[in-house]
Design a protein around this motif. Structure first.
Motif, short mmCIF file in Angstrom:
data_model
loop_
_atom_site.label_atom_id
_atom_site.label_comp_id
_atom_site.label_asym_id
_atom_site.label_seq_id
_atom_site.Cartn_x
_atom_site.Cartn_y
_atom_site.Cartn_z
N ARG A 168 0.86 -1.19 0.00
CA ARG A 168 0.00 0.00 0.00
C ARG A 168 0.88 1.22 0.00
NH1 ARG A 168 -4.04 -1.62 3.88
NH2 ARG A 168 -4.21 -3.85 3.69
N GLU A 169 0.59 2.11 -0.91
CA GLU A 169 1.50 3.22 -1.09
C GLU A 169 0.75 4.55 -1.11
OE1 GLU A 169 4.82 1.84 -3.27
OE2 GLU A 169 4.99 3.70 -4.40
N PHE A 170 1.31 5.52 -0.45
CA PHE A 170 0.77 6.88 -0.43
C PHE A 170 1.81 7.76 -1.11
CE2 PHE A 170 -0.27 11.03 0.98
CZ PHE A 170 -1.46 11.06 1.71
N TYR A 171 1.41 8.37 -2.20
CA TYR A 171 2.31 9.20 -3.00
C TYR A 171 2.25 10.62 -2.44
CZ TYR A 171 3.98 11.41 -7.41
OH TYR A 171 4.64 12.11 -8.38
N VAL A 172 3.38 11.11 -1.98
CA VAL A 172 3.41 12.42 -1.34
C VAL A 172 3.93 13.46 -2.34
CG1 VAL A 172 4.23 13.75 0.61
CG2 VAL A 172 3.95 11.27 0.83
#
Length: 558
Positions: A168-172
RNA sequence: GCGCCUGUAGCUCAGUCGGAUAGAGCAACCGCCUUCUAAGCGGUAGGCCGCAGGUUCGAUUCCUGCCAGGCGCACCA
C-alpha cells in the motif's frame, strides 16, 4: 497451505464432477466444454442448494436440446452419496440438493481454517502496488480522501486474502507549485500579511503557522526566500505527520510513503526518460520534451519537461510508474477521485509507452463524490479546514467503524450520501450495527452455552441433525464466503464483502428466531444443542473474518 | 463538441463477465419478548429495472442511438 485450505468445498467438488461428466460425454456433445464452471445458489429455495445453466449454454454449440444435456448431467450425478436430489427444471436448469450429512464439511472447514477461512490463492504471488489517497501534504484529509482511506485499505486486505503480495502506497506530492503556495500561505499568516490569492485559505493554515513558529522560533528571524522555504518544509512535515496520525487512528496503514521529490534524486528521472526514449515514444517540440501518448489512445500528447526546463506534473507520473514497475510490481492500482478521471487515458497510454499491457498492468479505480447529511441538510462547512469536511470530523461524528463500513459498502462508482443521523442510530437502518449485533448476539449465546455446559466445536458438528430450513440456508451462505472474497479481489470491489456479511447477518438472525440454540428450562442438553451452538461458532468466525477484511471491529458484547 | 460515471419500489441503494417469480433497509399497515442480546424476527402493500431499437432460446445485465443528472477535457498540480 493448511489442510482446510486444500480441502475442496462441496460446491467445487460438484462443479468439477459436472465438468468431468461433460468431458466424458464429449463424443455425443461434440463441442468445446468450458474449463471452469461455477454453481449458482438459486434465489428460489425450491430450486435446491445449487443450480447450473450449463446445459442451456451448451445447447447451441452442441446442437443438442438442453434437456438432453441436462439428463446426461443428472445421470452422472445421481450416483453420488453427497447429493440428495438432482432435478431438471424449466428449459434445462439442473438443480442440485445436497444430502444433509454432506453439509458438515463447510462447518468443519471454517473451524479448521479459523481466521484464514475465506482466504484463497486466486492471486497467489502477484505483486500489486496499491496506491491510494495520495493527498497533497498541504492540508487535512477531506471526505473524498476518506472514502479511499476506507475502500483502499479494505481492498488491500481483500487482495492479500486472495494471495497477492500487496504494497500500500501513499504518494506524497512534496515538490512543485502547490508546496510553494502552501509555504507562502504559512509565511503570510505568520507575518500577519494577506495570503496569496491562489494560496491556501483554510483556518488550519493559521494553526499550522503557529505550530511551526513554536517548533522553530528562529524562523521569524529569517528573511525572504529562506524564511519561505523554512515555512514550507516545516509546515509540510507537520501536515504530513498530522495526516499519518489521523489515518493511523482510522486504521489505515501504508507500507510506503513515496516522495515525489525522490523521483528526481540520483538521476532517477533522467533514467526514466532514457527508458521511455529507448522505447521510441519521446519527442521534442517547441522546446519541450513530450511523451507521445496518442500512440496508445490518449487524446493528446503529454509534456514531461516544459520549455522553460521545469518539470510538468506528468514527468513525475511517468517516473513514478516506472519506479513501480522496476520495483517489481506486476499490477499497479490507482484510486482516483472522479475529478481526476481524465487521467485514466494517459496512465494507460504511459504503460503502453513503456511496453506494458495497459489492460493488465494498470488498473484505475474512479471514486465518485461523497456528500454528508446531518439533520436533513448537506453539511458543507468545516471550522478547521474552511470549506471542507475532514476525515477527523467525520470520525468524531460517527466513529471509525460506522464511517469505514458505510464508505466501503457502496461500489466506488456510485456517488454516495452519508447520513450522520443514520450512522449514529442503532437500528436496521444502520447496517454496521446490524452486522456487529449479529456477532455480539452469537457471542452471548456461546457464553451462555458454556455456562450451561453445552459442548461445541469441531467434534460437535452433527450435520445430519441440521435439517431445519434456516440451518440449511445458513450453512449454504457460510460456504459462499471464499467465493465472495475471491470475487471481490478479482473485481477490486471490496463492497461485495460488506454486502455478503449483511446477508449472512440477516440469515443468522432468521435462524436465531426460528431455531432455539440452548436448552429451555430443565430440558436435557442434546446433540442438537451442540450442533446448533457449533453452527453459531462457525457463523461468528465468518462474520468476524468478513469484518476484518473491512477493517471494522467485531464486538463480543454490545 | 469529445470522454468517463450515474439513471432499479415513495426515499437511500444492492443485484448485472446473460438465466428461472428483480432484492434489502427506511417510510406505511398488521403481528412476535413468561427462558439464548427486540440494536432482532415474520407478514401485507409497493416496480414499463430512464426511453427506443438490436443481438440471443432467454436482456435490468451485452451493443447502438436518444433523454436526464454529475464530473472532466493545460508546457496547472
Amino acid at each position: 497451505m493448511s489442510a482446510a485450505q486444500s480441502n475442496l468445498s462441496i460446491q467445487d467438488e460438484i462443479s468439477a464432477a459436472i465438468l468431468q461428466i461433460l468431458n466424458q460425454a464429449q463424443s455425443q456433445l461434440n463441442c468445446e466444454i468450458p474449463g471452469e464452471l461455477t454453481l449458482d445458489r438459486p434465489k428460489n429455495r425450491e430450486h435446491g442448494d445449487y443450480a447450473t445453466s450449463i446445459a442451456l449454454a451448451l445447447a447451441k454449440p452442441s446442437g443438442q436440446p438442453p434437456r438432453k444435456i441436462a439428463e446426461i448431467i443428472v445421470a452422472g450425478l445421481s450416483r453420488r452419496a453427497d447429493i440428495a436430489a438432482v432435478e431438471i427444471a424449466g428449459a434445462g436448469f439442473v438443480n442440485i440438493t445436497l444430502a444433509t450429512a454432506s453439509q458438515g464439511g463447510v462447518i468443519s472447514n471454517i473451524l479448521a481454517a479459523g481466521k484464514q477461512f475465506g482466504h484463497g490463492n486466486k492471486l497467489n504471488g502477484v505483486a500489486i502496488n496499491l496506491e491510494f489517497i495520495s493527498a497533497n501534504p498541504t492540508g487535512p484529509l477531506h471526505l473524498g480522501h476518506t472514502r479511499w482511506a476506507a475502500v483502499g485499505d479494505a481492498l488491500g486486505r481483500v487482495l492479500a486474502a486472495a494471495g497477492a503480495k500487496v504494497v500500500r502506497e501513499f504518494y506524497v506530492n512534496d515538490r512543485g507549485v502547490q508546496m510553494d503556495k502552501f509555504g507562502a500561505s504559512l509565511q503570510a499568516v505568520a507575518l500577519a500579511q494577506a495570503r496569496p490569492e491562489d494560496g491556501y485559505h483554510g483556518a488550519y493554515i493559521a494553526e499550522l503557522a503557529t505550530e511551526v513558529i513554536a517548533k522553530s522560533p528562529k524562523i521569524m528571524e529569517l528573511s525572504g526566500d529562506e524564511q519561505l522555504s523554512a515555512f514550507r518544509d516545516l509546515g509540510y512535515e507537520l501536515q504530513l505527520a498530522q495526516q499519518k496520525e489521523v489515518l493511523d487512528k482510522f486504521g489505515t496503514h501504508f507500507d510506503v510513503w513515496f516522495s515525489e521529490k525522490s523521483l528526481y534524486e540520483n538521476n532517477f528521472f533522467t533514467h526514466c526518460q532514457e527508458v521511455l526514449k529507448s522505447k521510441g515514444h519521446v519527442f521534442e517540440e517547441a522546446g519541450a520534451i513530450w511523451l507521445r501518448t496518442t500512440d496508445f489512445g490518449d487524446d493528446k500528447d503529454r509534456v514531461m519537461v516544459k520549455s522553460d526546463g521545469s518539470m510538468a506534473y506528468f514527468a513525475s507520473d511517468s517516473a513514478y510508474y516506472i519506479s513501480k514497475r522496476e520495483r517489481g510490481f506486476e499490477i499497479c492500482i490507482y484510486m482516483l477521485g472522479a475529478d481526476h478521471h481524465g487521467y485514466t487515458g494517459r496512465l494507460k497510454a504511459l504503460a503502453a509507452c513503456n511496453g506494458d499491457d495497459p489492460e493488465y498492468n494498470v488498473h484505475v479505480l474512479i471514486g465518485q463524490m461523497v456528500k454528508i447529511m446531518e439533520g436533513g441538510e448537506e453539511v458543507k462547512l468545516s471550522k478547521r479546514a474552511g470549506t471542507i469536511i475532514t476525515l477527523e470530523e467525520l470520525v468524531e461524528k460517527v466513529g471509525v467503524d460506522a464511517a469505514r463500513y458505510t464508505l466501503i459498502r457502496y461500489p466506488v462508482d456510485t456517488p454516495m450520501v452519508m447520513d450522520v443521523d443514520i450512522l449514529r442510530s442503532r437500528t436496521n437502518e444502520n447496517p454496521v450495527y446490524y452486522v456487529q449485533y449479529a456477532h455480539a448476539r452469537i457471542c452471548a449465546v456461546l457464553r451462555n452455552a458454556s455456562d450451561v455446559g453445552i459442548k461445541f466445536g469441531s467434534e460437535q458438528i452433527h450435520p445430519d441433525l441440521l435439517v431445519h430450513e434456516r440451518e440449511r440456508e445458513l450453512i449454504g451462505v457460510l460456504g459462499e464466503f471464499p467465493r465472495v472474497v475471491a470475487g471481490a479481489a478479482e473485481l477490486r470491489e471490496p463492497h461485495r464483502v460488506a454486502r455478503y456479511v449483511e446477508e449472512l447477518a440477516g440469515v443468522y438472525h432468521r435462524f436465531y428466531s426460528d431455531c432455539r440454540v440452548l436448552p429451555l428450562g430443565d430440558e436435557t442438553p442434546s446433540e442438537l444443542h451442540s450442533a446448533r451452538a457449533t453452527l453459531c461458532l462457525a457463523t461468528a468466525q465468518v462474520i468476524s473474518n468478513g469484518l476484518e477484511l473491512l477493517g471494522v471491529s467485531a464486538p463480543e458484547k454490545m
